[in-house]
Write an enzyme that holds these catalytic residues in place. Structure first.
Site, mmCIF file in Angstrom:
data_model
loop_
_atom_site.group_PDB
_atom_site.id
_atom_site.type_symbol
_atom_site.label_atom_id
_atom_site.label_comp_id
_atom_site.label_asym_id
_atom_site.label_seq_id
_atom_site.Cartn_x
_atom_site.Cartn_y
_atom_site.Cartn_z
ATOM 1 N N SER A 39 0.353 -9.107 11.452
ATOM 2 C CA SER A 39 1.330 -10.051 10.886
ATOM 3 C C SER A 39 1.452 -11.295 11.750
ATOM 4 O O SER A 39 1.510 -12.427 11.241
ATOM 5 C CB SER A 39 2.707 -9.374 10.793
ATOM 6 O OG SER A 39 2.681 -8.351 9.854
ATOM 7 N N ASP A 335 4.291 0.152 6.789
ATOM 8 C CA ASP A 335 2.844 0.389 6.855
ATOM 9 C C ASP A 335 2.504 1.710 7.539
ATOM 10 O O ASP A 335 1.327 2.081 7.627
ATOM 11 C CB ASP A 335 2.157 -0.764 7.603
ATOM 12 C CG ASP A 335 2.215 -2.058 6.792
ATOM 13 O OD1 ASP A 335 2.380 -1.980 5.563
ATOM 14 O OD2 ASP A 335 2.103 -3.138 7.395
HETATM 15 C C1 S3P Z 1 3.499 -7.937 6.024
HETATM 16 C C2 S3P Z 1 4.549 -7.436 5.316
HETATM 17 C C3 S3P Z 1 4.538 -6.119 4.676
HETATM 18 C C4 S3P Z 1 3.426 -5.249 5.201
HETATM 19 C C5 S3P Z 1 2.113 -5.979 5.318
HETATM 20 C C6 S3P Z 1 2.260 -7.173 6.245
HETATM 21 C C7 S3P Z 1 3.616 -9.289 6.605
HETATM 22 O O1 S3P Z 1 4.339 -6.301 3.293
HETATM 23 O O2 S3P Z 1 3.258 -4.117 4.386
HETATM 24 O O3 S3P Z 1 1.106 -5.142 5.828
HETATM 25 O O4 S3P Z 1 2.819 -9.625 7.504
HETATM 26 O O5 S3P Z 1 4.518 -10.021 6.191
HETATM 27 P P1 S3P Z 1 5.585 -6.534 2.286
HETATM 28 O O6 S3P Z 1 6.213 -7.795 2.644
HETATM 29 O O7 S3P Z 1 4.953 -6.582 0.927
HETATM 30 O O8 S3P Z 1 6.464 -5.344 2.479
#
Ligand code: S3P
Length: 461
Positions: A39, A335
């Protein structure tokens, strides 16, 4: 005893990961590092691309997902040096100054690339963009970001009335909104905040539960006027904003560390220290969940690096107990549910996971896929509309499994295989490279010498 516990076979169409647990098990011991946070890596590339001046990124994840972000923003006019873990330089164009690319932007498998980028693109007046991704991404819901962007004045079209990619965007001047998101999603929140950089006035996003806050932290560090009100679960960005390039130091990804946390917790005789892991409180649901399961985990050497909390995490094998995972913990472990399902399969008693319907729209339907593979291995799993019920403790047996091209499924099954009798073959294991290109070599190293510390001996210590 087999010569190798972990083997890889590559054919024209797939990579197979074959895990053959020795009869007396394999204790995992040592100190390891995990790759950079996915992220934070995406956000560093994106904010660097739209800031003025130079951004330096240390510890970037070299997985396929951040590569998709880098490719898109290069096509949009940012200069990004060759990607490596030591140091990547991004020379940005300034907020609102991305250029219209000659071709379709390809976000690959990456939901974060597509959703965050949409907020940036929609707010670029007089420019046209087309965005697509791989088969999985083209089936994932985009209306969750398209709708709020349309409320801000964006013009976006796509398949199924704009619900799925490919999408076409005609950039427009946007206006601020107060968006009450029906889902706790950092991708939705970040998309709107990035669009708000060009909208004059206060844009607020209110979430049903707090999702990861890396965008807020990094936007603030780059100079945006952004305020979080934790009590009302709201964040407000006042636009228009100018961003200035910064140094970003990316900590190790707790979502990648999660595989080793669970591996060491379930495999007798194990003791691992995972160094330099990001422990931002919006991401540590995995630690809380494992603590509820009575795992033996300690944080050491806690410090703050470039605005993000970091620690070394030590984990030892212990007897896990089932527990209830639900509510606000779920977005903080979103995750990690697949690997927590593996932990639950080896825990005593029942584990119930609720409020996790979001898992159905990840890279695969992670509830269905994990229920099916764990059941195939001999676990007692019931699939719920928004979760899983797992009665742990029965011995698991190796099986033939498929990753469904989902990186976290591939790695979760590999960890389950370490504690399952016989041989497990994971098809399409190449998916792991999306977020953890060195997962297999790390697994091989940790399993390298099963004779050195016999599992049964080590478990007595
Ligand atoms: C992420 C947010 C999450 C996560 C993804 C990465 C991000 O998704 O599952 O792997 O970097 O903002 P969601 O915002 O759909 O929950």
């Amino acid at each position: 005893m087999p010569t190798s516990i972990v083997n890889v076979t590559t054919t024209e169409s797939e990579q197979q990961l074959i895990v053959q647990r020795p009869p007396d098990g394999v204790a995992l011991r040592g100190r390891i590092r995990v790759p950079g946070d996915k992220s934070i890596s995406h956000r560093a590339l994106m904010l660097g691309a739209i800031a003025t001046g130079e951004t330096t990124i240390e510890g970037l994840l070299l997985g396929e997902d951040p590569r998709s972000s880098a490719g898109c923003f290069q096509a949009l006019g940012a200069q990004i040096s060759e990607l490596n873990e030591q140091q990547v330089k991004v020379r940005g164009v300034g907020v609102g100054n991305l250029s219209e690319p000659m071709d379709i932007l390809d976000a690959g498998n990456s939901g974060t690339t597509m959703r965050l980028m949409l907020g940036i693109l929609a707010s670029h007046p007089d420019r046209f963009f087309a965005v697509t991704g791989d088969k999985s991404l083209r089936s994932r819901p985009m209306s969750r970001v398209v709708q709020p962007l349309q409320q801000m004045g964006a013009q976006i079209w796509g398949r199924d009335r704009g619900r799925v990619a490919p999408l076409a965007i005609q950039g427009q001047p946007l206006h601020p909104i107060h968006y009450r998101s029906p889902v706790a999603s950092a991708q939705v929140k970040s998309c709107i905040l990035l669009a708000a950089l060009m909208a004059e006035g206060d844009t607020t996003v209110t979430e049903p539960a707090l999702s990861r806050d890396h965008s807020e932290r990094m936007l603030k560090a780059f100079g945006a006027d952004i305020v979080t009100d934790r009590e009302s679960k709201s964040v407000t960005l006042t636009g228009p904003a100018q961003l200035t390039g910064q140094l970003v130091v990316v900590p190790g990804d707790i979502s990648s560390a999660a595989f080793w946390l669970v591996a060491a917790a379930i495999v007798p005789g194990s003791e691992l220290t995972i160094e330099n892991v990001g422990v931002n409180p919006t991401r540590t649901g995995i630690l809380d969940a494992l603590a509820m399961m009575e795992a033996d985990i300690q944080l050491e050497n806690q410090r703050t690096i470039a605005g993000e909390p970091v620690a070394d995490i030590r984990v030892r094998h212990s007897s896990l107990q089932g527990c209830l995972l639900s509510g606000e913990m779920i977005p903080r472990a979103i995750d990690e549910i697949p690997i927590l399902a593996v932990a639950a399969a080896f825990a005593k008693g029942k584990t119930v996971i609720r409020d996790a319907a979001e898992l159905r729209v990840k890279e695969s339907d992670r509830l269905a896929v994990m229920a099916s593979v764990l059941t195939k291995m001999g676990a007692k799993v019931t699939e719920l509309p928004d979760g899983l019920e797992i009665s742990g403790g029965s011995a698991l047996t190796g099986t033939d499994a498929d990753s469904h091209d989902d990186h976290r499924v591939a790695m979760s099954v590999a960890i389950a295989a370490l504690n399952a009798t016989g041989t497990t073959t994971i098809h399409h294991a190449e998916a792991a490279a999306i977020s953890y290109p060195d997962f297999v070599p790390t697994l091989q190293n940790l399993c390298g010498d099963p004779g050195k510390i016999p599992a049964q001996e080590a478990s007595k210590t």
